[in-house]
Scaffold this motif. Structure first.
Motif, short mmCIF file in Angstrom:
data_model
loop_
_atom_site.label_atom_id
_atom_site.label_comp_id
_atom_site.label_asym_id
_atom_site.label_seq_id
_atom_site.Cartn_x
_atom_site.Cartn_y
_atom_site.Cartn_z
N GLN A 90 0.84 -1.18 0.00
CA GLN A 90 0.00 0.00 0.00
C GLN A 90 0.89 1.25 0.00
OE1 GLN A 90 -3.72 0.25 0.52
NE2 GLN A 90 -3.56 -1.83 -0.29
N ALA A 109 -3.62 3.54 -0.48
CA ALA A 109 -4.20 3.00 -1.70
C ALA A 109 -3.24 1.95 -2.24
CB ALA A 109 -4.44 4.10 -2.73
N PRO A 110 -3.74 0.98 -2.99
CA PRO A 110 -2.86 -0.08 -3.48
C PRO A 110 -1.72 0.46 -4.34
CG PRO A 110 -5.16 -0.69 -3.79
CD PRO A 110 -5.15 0.75 -3.37
N ALA A 147 -7.43 10.33 -4.17
CA ALA A 147 -8.26 9.56 -5.09
C ALA A 147 -7.99 9.96 -6.54
CB ALA A 147 -9.74 9.75 -4.75
N GLN A 194 -4.52 8.48 -7.43
CA GLN A 194 -4.62 7.03 -7.60
C GLN A 194 -5.27 6.69 -8.94
OE1 GLN A 194 -3.23 4.91 -5.65
NE2 GLN A 194 -4.07 2.93 -6.26
N SER A 215 -3.49 4.57 -11.88
CA SER A 215 -4.05 3.25 -12.20
C SER A 215 -4.69 3.20 -13.58
CB SER A 215 -5.07 2.85 -11.13
OG SER A 215 -6.16 3.75 -11.09
N SER A 275 -10.30 7.42 -8.16
CA SER A 275 -10.26 6.03 -7.71
C SER A 275 -11.13 5.85 -6.46
CB SER A 275 -8.81 5.63 -7.38
OG SER A 275 -8.77 4.38 -6.73
N ASP A 276 -11.70 4.65 -6.32
CA ASP A 276 -12.46 4.34 -5.11
C ASP A 276 -11.66 3.42 -4.18
OD1 ASP A 276 -12.48 1.96 -6.48
OD2 ASP A 276 -14.66 1.76 -6.56
N LYS A 277 -10.35 3.36 -4.39
CA LYS A 277 -9.49 2.45 -3.63
C LYS A 277 -8.79 3.11 -2.44
CE LYS A 277 -10.16 -0.89 -6.66
NZ LYS A 277 -11.00 -2.07 -6.31
N VAL A 278 -9.06 4.37 -2.18
CA VAL A 278 -8.39 5.09 -1.10
C VAL A 278 -9.06 4.77 0.24
CG1 VAL A 278 -7.85 7.39 -0.18
CG2 VAL A 278 -7.62 6.91 -2.63
N ARG A 279 -8.24 4.50 1.24
CA ARG A 279 -8.75 4.17 2.57
C ARG A 279 -8.10 5.07 3.61
NH1 ARG A 279 -11.73 2.37 -0.39
NH2 ARG A 279 -12.38 0.18 -0.75
#
Length: 278
Positions: free
Chosen positions: A188, A205-206, A243, A246, A250, A269-273
């Protein structure tokens, strides 16, 4: 005349990347993608492509003054960001001008080294940034190597990152974001955010295996500036910027033979945490 200057306006104070992937070109593309009107104050020119920087030419400081005066006379700038500032003389010129105008919140991207390894900031200018520019900044966004240069020590662990952010905040900057993209052993890419009120959090994020990351720092800081200019709260602006970046990495594009640029027309992106400090 009632509609004059109602559109959110943002300025980048930075160097020009002739290859279009970083510098003020990346900033302007980001501003456009985030629906704010972007303008620029050129501090330096570069002959640059995805292989690296072949030559650079700082702009005379009197012309930097003229650009500030020109924009201040006409526009209602709601946020500003800095990028490549070349050397101490040019950092001081930018600081002097920022003290004379109101361009809204200031985001400092302390650009020091290009993706290809070229030095973009003279060593003596680091001290000038720390003593004169950071106290003017609302947000500073160093990556790990830049943060190590600013604090003068290695950053290897999460605890090191937290301590470095606290040190950087002591230079007078209100909010600190240390970007973790260079910590390649993690799956990450985690950024640490220390806010003015003392609260903090991580955004992750990945990690994406790609060489097309030229201009990521410019893009991230430019997106924060754009969101602030639209009136977004800082925390929301930072999350949106993560986001946006990312997505730009990506949803890649393929330009050039070296460290290619990111995709500024990508979707968020919807991969952010977000997570609490750890």
């Amino acid at each position: 005349m009632g509609s004059v200057n109602r559109t959110p306006q943002v300025v980048t104070i930075a160097g020009s990347d002739s290859g279009g992937g970083a510098g003020m070109q990346a900033d302007l593309k980001t501003f456009q993608a985030r629906h704010v009107f972007g303008m620029n104050i050129v501090v330096a020119l570069t002959a640059q492509n995805t292989y690296g920087v072949q030559a650079s030419l700082p702009i005379p400081t009197y012309f930097i003054d003229a650009q500030f005066q020109s924009l201040d006379a006409d526009f209602a700038i709601k946020a500003a960001k800095t990028g490549m500032l070349a050397d101490s003389e040019h950092v001081e010129a930018v600081v002097r001008n920022l003290q004379q105008v109101d361009f809204g919140p200031l985001i400092v991207d302390p650009v020091m080294v290009a993706k290809g390894g070229a030095t973009l900031l003279e060593p003596e200018a680091v001290a000038t940034i720390k003593s004169k520019l950071l106290p003017l900044a609302d947000v500073v966004t160093p990556n790990l190597p830049e943060a190590e240069i600013i604090v003068g020590r290695p950053i290897k662990t999460n605890a090191d990152t937290i301590a470095a952010a606290q040190t950087i905040q002591q230079f007078g900057v209100k909010n600190v974001i240390i970007k973790g993209g260079h910590r390649s052993e993690d799956d990450q890419a985690a950024d640490y955010i220390l806010l003015e009120d003392g609260s903090s959090f991580w955004l992750s994020a990945p990690r994406i295996a790609t060489a097309n990351t030229h201009g990521t720092g410019d893009t991230f800081s430019a997106c924060i500036a754009a969101e602030l200019a639209k009136g977004q709260p800082l925390k929301s602006a930072i999350v949106t910027a993560k986001a946006f970046l990312q997505g730009a990495i990506s949803q890649g594009i393929f330009v050039g033979h070296g460290h290619g640029p990111t995709n500024h027309w990508a979707k968020l992106s919807d991969k952010v945490r977000m997570s609490e400090t750890r």
